[in-house]
Design a protein around this motif. Sequence first.
Motif, PDB file in Angstrom:
ATOM      1  N   GLY A   1      12.467  30.032   2.964  1.00  0.00           N
ATOM      2  CA  GLY A   1      12.208  29.347   4.211  1.00  0.00           C
ATOM      3  C   GLY A   1      13.459  29.319   5.068  1.00  0.00           C
ATOM      4  N   GLN A   2      13.310  28.795   6.282  1.00  0.00           N
ATOM      5  CA  GLN A   2      14.425  28.748   7.225  1.00  0.00           C
ATOM      6  C   GLN A   2      15.388  27.606   6.922  1.00  0.00           C
TER       7      GLN A   2
ATOM      8  N   SER B   1       2.279  29.730   3.091  1.00  0.00           N
ATOM      9  CA  SER B   1       1.198  30.278   3.906  1.00  0.00           C
ATOM     10  C   SER B   1       0.056  30.867   3.104  1.00  0.00           C
TER      11      SER B   1
ATOM     12  N   GLN C   1       5.066  33.016   3.727  1.00  0.00           N
ATOM     13  CA  GLN C   1       5.903  32.284   4.671  1.00  0.00           C
ATOM     14  C   GLN C   1       6.063  30.851   4.188  1.00  0.00           C
TER      15      GLN C   1
ATOM     16  N   GLN D   1       3.218  38.972   1.529  1.00  0.00           N
ATOM     17  CA  GLN D   1       4.225  38.178   2.253  1.00  0.00           C
ATOM     18  C   GLN D   1       3.871  36.694   2.178  1.00  0.00           C
TER      19      GLN D   1
ATOM     20  N   TYR E   1      10.981  35.070  -1.558  1.00  0.00           N
ATOM     21  CA  TYR E   1      10.742  34.570  -0.210  1.00  0.00           C
ATOM     22  C   TYR E   1      11.518  33.269  -0.002  1.00  0.00           C
TER      23      TYR E   1
END
Length: 123
Positions: free
Chosen positions: A114-115, A25, A3, A1, A112
């Motif tokens: 991001g926001q 991350s 982030q 994962q 993946y």
Amino acid sequence: QVQLVESGGGLVQVGGSLRLSCAASRRTFSNYAMGWFRQAPGKEREFVAGISRSGEIIYYGDSVKGRFTIARDNAKNTVYLQMNSLNPEDTAVYSCAASGTPVAGPRSVYDYWGQGTQVTVSS
């Protein structure tokens, strides 16, 4: 994962500049090609820029060529988007994304996201 956290968005006047950052991350950040996308209200998500794992291969969307620059610092697990000569059409939520493929283009698969960070260009 993995982030991803974007920062650096905000309100800027026409012709101004902003630099977005996207911090990852994981220490294996260098294993991922990275892309920036944006989405304005009522519009489809648009590819902005992509950079390969090593930073040697870079792509830009047609609407930002010559104004935006993507770069990465694998030692800091961070990818950047320098945006110059901003205009109201650049107003959008900007998101970074990580791809397990060697390069990051508009048709790459991104694993993946991001926001996002809001960029608003006022006239």
